[in-house]
Design a protein around this motif. Structure first.
Motif, mmCIF file in Angstrom:
data_model
loop_
_atom_site.group_PDB
_atom_site.id
_atom_site.type_symbol
_atom_site.label_atom_id
_atom_site.label_comp_id
_atom_site.label_asym_id
_atom_site.label_seq_id
_atom_site.Cartn_x
_atom_site.Cartn_y
_atom_site.Cartn_z
ATOM 1 N N ASP A 83 -6.128 -11.824 -66.406
ATOM 2 C CA ASP A 83 -6.791 -12.359 -67.594
ATOM 3 C C ASP A 83 -7.820 -13.419 -67.202
ATOM 4 O O ASP A 83 -8.955 -13.439 -67.718
ATOM 5 C CB ASP A 83 -5.735 -12.954 -68.525
ATOM 6 N N ARG A 86 -11.041 -11.837 -65.564
ATOM 7 C CA ARG A 86 -11.971 -11.265 -66.533
ATOM 8 C C ARG A 86 -12.844 -12.348 -67.179
ATOM 9 O O ARG A 86 -14.002 -12.113 -67.508
ATOM 10 C CB ARG A 86 -11.208 -10.495 -67.605
ATOM 11 N N GLU A 87 -12.273 -13.536 -67.340
ATOM 12 C CA GLU A 87 -13.023 -14.641 -67.934
ATOM 13 C C GLU A 87 -14.045 -15.211 -66.950
ATOM 14 O O GLU A 87 -15.181 -15.502 -67.319
ATOM 15 C CB GLU A 87 -12.053 -15.732 -68.389
ATOM 16 N N HIS A 88 -13.641 -15.370 -65.691
ATOM 17 C CA HIS A 88 -14.507 -16.023 -64.704
ATOM 18 C C HIS A 88 -15.478 -15.065 -64.017
ATOM 19 O O HIS A 88 -16.563 -15.472 -63.602
ATOM 20 C CB HIS A 88 -13.642 -16.718 -63.637
#
Length: 487
Positions: A83, A86-88
Motif C-alpha cells: 500500500d 503504491r503511494e510513493h
C-alpha cells in the motif's frame, strides 16, 4: 539503468536478491532483520535496516525506482508495504509476495495493489525474474517520461503518414493525456493516399501539419513508426527526443529518453495496444478502429511479417471496433489521377529477370509510388519492384518484394544511404535522395541522370548481397518458385 527496491527479505526475498545481484542495474534491500542485512552486505548487496511499513523508510531511497519487490514472510507486513509503495512510487512495477499462509482477504488486497503477485515459497528465482522483465517495466517507464515533459507533447509521425503511424500517434496521445499532458499528432508532408485520407476523415482524427519552426511550440517530442529525427521527417537532426516507439529495425543507433524498438512485430500499432492494455486505459472506438486498421495495413491483412503478438492485439481490439467504419476506410474511391499515375508506372517499367523498376514522371502524390509498387508486383514473373519519382527536388522510391530471396529494406539502405536515406521491412521499403545541384539540370537531362543513378545503384546493391547472389535475383521464373541464373 534499472533501479530496484526490495522491501523485506524473507525466504522468497533471499532467492530473488541472489538473482538480482548478477543483473545490470542497482538493488537496495530494506528489512528489519539485522543478521540478514549483514549477510547481504558481505555479499556486496546494498542493504539497510528499515521497517518496510514505515513511510520514513522511503525518504532515503533515491528516485526514480523502476521495480519494487515486497518480499517479507509476514502477510500483514507485505499488505501494508505494498500500500505504501503504491503511494510513493505510482509508476513503479510492483511484485509482491503474499507471505506465508495469508488469509484470503489479505491475498486479495495484495493482488489488487500489485502488478504481479507471488503465491508461495516454491516459486524459483528464475520465475520471479520473468515476472519483472523488461516488458513489464516499459509501460511505467513510458508514463514516467511523459509526466516529466514540461508542456505539451508533439507526437511526430514520419512524412506523409500511413495508417500505422497515424493510429500509433493517436494511441500515444491518449496515453499522454492520462498523465496530464496535452498531445498533438504532428506530421510533415501530405496525406494523399486515398485510404490514409479516409482513415483521417471517417474517424475525424485531428492532426497538425508542421511547418519549419512549429516544433518549438512543444515541450516534448515523441517519434512513432520511425526512429531518427531528420530521417523521413523534417525535424532538425539534433532534435532531442523524449519517446521513441517503432517496429522498423534502425540502420544506426537511436537516442531518446524512452526507447521501444521491436522489429519482431508487424506494426507499431501492436506495440501501442500493449501499452493501453498494461496501463489499464479504456480503449475508445475511434482509437481501437484506427489501431486495428493500422495492424491490418502494415501486415497486409496478416500475411506479411506478422507475429503472434499482432494476432493477439487484433483480437483484443475487435470488440471495441466498428466494422462498418473499417469497411468505409478500407474501400475508398480511387481518383482518376491516381489511376493515370499507376498507368504511367506500368508503361515505364523496365524488367530484368524477376526485378522490375519503373518511374513516374510529373509525380504529384508520393503515395502513388507505393500503390504502383504494389500493383506492379502482380505482373507475372515479377518478384521485386522499385518505383521512383521526383517531388520538390527529392527523389522518392518505393520498393516491394514477394517470394524472393531478398531483403528490400536492407537493399535500399545499401543502395541509397550514402546519397540519401533508405530502409524499411524485408518485403516493403522506401528511400529518399535529395537532388541538390542536379535539380538545376534541364528536365530531359535530369530524367536521364536520375534514371541511371537509381537503376545502377539499385541493381548493384541487389547483386552485392550474398544471399541474393546465391539465389539468382535475375533468374527467369519457371512457375514453381525456382529459377535458373541468367547472364
Amino acid at each position: 539503468m534499472v533501479s530496484r527496491l526490495v522491501l523485506g527479505c524473507g525466504s522468497v526475498g533471499r532467492a530473488l536478491v541472489s538473482a538480482l545481484a548478477d543483473r545490470r542495474g542497482s538493488v537496495l534491500v530494506c528489512c528489519e532483520n539485522e543478521h540478514r542485512i549483514e549477510t547481504l552486505r558481505s555479499d556486496r548487496v546494498a542493504a539497510r535496516r528499515a521497517d518496510p511499513t514505515d513511510p520514513e523508510t522511503f525518504d532515503g531511497v533515491a528516485r526514480p525506482v523502476d521495480i519494487v519487490v515486497v518480499a517479507a514472510d509476514d502477510p500483514a507486513v507485505n499488505r501494508a508495504a505494498t500500500d505504501l509503495v503504491r503511494e510513493h512510487y505510482p509508476d513503479a512495477f510492483v511484485l509482491a509476495y503474499a507471505g506465508k499462509e495469508p488469509s484470503a482477504e489479505v491475498r486479495m488486497e495484495i493482488e489488487t495493489l500489485a502488478d504481479r503477485t507471488i503465491d508461495g515459497e516454491a516459486t524459483v528465482a528464475g520465475d520471479l525474474m520473468e515476472r519483472i522483465g523488461e516488458a513489464s517495466m516499459r509501460p511505467r517507464r513510458l508514463r514516467r517520461v511523459l509526466r516529466s515533459v514540461d508542456g505539451s507533447l508533439a507526437v511526430v509521425t514520419h512524412d506523409n503518414p500511413d495508417p500505422d503511424a497515424i493510429a500509433s500517434a493517436l494511441a500515444l496521445c491518449e496515453i499522454a493525456r492520462t498523465t496530464g499532458r496535452e498531445a498533438d499528432i504532428c506530421y510533415f508532408g501530405d496525406i494523399t493516399h486515398q485510404e490514409n485520407r479516409a482513415l483521417v476523415n471517417v474517424l475525424d482524427v485531428d492532426l497538425r501539419k508542421l511547418e519549419p519552426g512549429d516544433i518549438d511550440d512543444y515541450g516534448g517530442i515523441a517519434l512513432v513508426d520511425h526512429s531518427r529525427p531528420g530521417v523521413n521527417d523534417q525535424l532538425p537532426e539534433d532534435t532531442p527526443v523524449d519517446v521513441l516507439i517503432d517496429h522498423h529495425p534502425p540502420r544506426a543507433p537511436v537516442e531518446a529518453r524512452f526507447v521501444d524498438l521491436r522489429s519482431d512485430v508487424g506494426a507499431t500499432s501492436t506495440l501501442l495496444v500493449e501499452y493501453l492494455r498494461q496501463l489499464g486505459i479504456d480503449v475508445e472506438e475511434t482509437v481501437a478502429t484506427a489501431l486495428l486498421y493500422g495492424i491490418r495495413v502494415d501486415t497486409d491483412d496478416f500475411r506479411r511479417e506478422v507475429s503472434t503478438v499482432d494476432f493477439e492485439a487484433a483480437a483484443f481490439l475487435m470488440p471495441y471496433t466498428d466494422e462498418s467504419v473499417l469497411e468505409r476506410i478500407a474501400t475508398p474511391s480511387m481518383s482518376a489521377e491516381t489511376l493515370q499515375t499507376m498507368a504511367r508506372a506500368i508503361s515505364n517499367r523496365e524488367v530484368r529477370g524477376s526485378v522490375l523498376v519503373s518511374h513516374i514522371a510529373d509525380l504529384h502524390e508520393r503515395d502513388a509510388l507505393a500503390q504502383s509498387a504494389d500493383q506492379l508486383l502482380d505482373i507475372e514473373g515479377v518478384r521485386t519492384t522499385l518505383v521512383y519519382g521526383i517531388i520538390d527536388g527529392t527523389v522518392y522510391c518505393s520498393g516491394r518484394t514477394r517470394g524472393a530471396n531478398l531483403d528490400i529494406g536492407e537493399t535500399l539502405r545499401d543502395a541509397f544511404d550514402q546519397i540519401g536515406s533508405g530502409g524499411g521491412h524485408a518485403d516493403m521499403a522506401g528511400a529518399q535522395i535529395p537532388l541538390g545541384l542536379l535539380g538545376e539540370s534541364d528536365e530531359d537531362e535530369l530524367t536521364d541522370i536520375v534514371h541511371d543513378l537509381i537503376v545502377e545503384r539499385f541493381f548493384a546493391a541487389i547483386e552485392a548481397r550474398p544471399s541474393v547472389r546465391s539465389a539468382g535475383p535475375f533468374a527467369e521464373d519457371d512457375g514453381d518458385g525456382s529459377g535458373s541464373a541468367r547472364g
